[in-house]
Design a protein around this motif. Structure first.
Motif, short mmCIF file in Angstrom:
data_model
loop_
_atom_site.label_atom_id
_atom_site.label_comp_id
_atom_site.label_asym_id
_atom_site.label_seq_id
_atom_site.Cartn_x
_atom_site.Cartn_y
_atom_site.Cartn_z
N LYS A 1 -6.48 1.60 -6.05
CA LYS A 1 -5.98 2.97 -5.81
C LYS A 1 -5.05 2.99 -4.60
N ALA A 2 -5.35 2.18 -3.58
CA ALA A 2 -4.49 2.11 -2.40
C ALA A 2 -3.12 1.55 -2.74
N LEU A 3 -3.07 0.67 -3.71
CA LEU A 3 -1.83 0.07 -4.12
C LEU A 3 -1.12 0.88 -5.21
N GLY A 4 -1.77 1.94 -5.67
CA GLY A 4 -1.18 2.78 -6.71
C GLY A 4 -1.21 2.13 -8.08
N LEU A 5 -2.17 1.27 -8.32
CA LEU A 5 -2.25 0.54 -9.59
C LEU A 5 -3.18 1.19 -10.60
N PRO B 1 0.85 -1.20 0.00
CA PRO B 1 0.00 0.00 0.00
C PRO B 1 0.88 1.24 0.00
N GLN B 2 0.34 2.32 -0.50
CA GLN B 2 1.10 3.56 -0.56
C GLN B 2 1.30 4.11 0.85
N PRO B 3 2.46 4.73 1.10
CA PRO B 3 2.70 5.29 2.44
C PRO B 3 1.83 6.52 2.69
N ALA B 4 1.58 6.80 3.95
CA ALA B 4 0.82 7.98 4.41
C ALA B 4 -0.58 8.02 3.81
N LEU B 5 -1.23 6.85 3.70
CA LEU B 5 -2.54 6.72 3.08
C LEU B 5 -3.62 6.53 4.15
#
Length: 85
Positions: A80-84, A8-12
């Protein structure tokens, strides 16, 4: 599957609830959670699309610090959480 390898993306921050039927339920207010996220280093927030109208109530200082990303279903939120997307 590619999602298993993506962190997962940081600071999410992820807002909203999911009903037992799998429907996304909006949060009551965006102001407080986004302020807390900003105060604690949050940079991006996944927000249920149903909360889009409340977005105008959020302090502009918070909006400068926390990038909002709206989602309509859990699959979309996960990608979206994974930046995909």
């Amino acid at each position: 599957m590619i999602t298993r390898k993506a962190p997962p993306q940081p600071a999410l921050l992820v807002l909203g609830d999911m009903s037992i039927q799998g429907n996304i339920k909006p949060v009551r207010s965006l102001t407080e959670p986004l302020q807390v996220a900003m105060d604690n280093g949050g940079k991006r927030a996944l927000i249920p699309i149903e909360n889009k109208r409340q977005f105008l109530e959020v302090n502009p200082d918070v909006l400068e610090q926390v990038d909002p990303v709206f989602f309509g279903d859990m699959r979309q939120a996960a990608f979206k959480a994974l930046g995909l997307t």
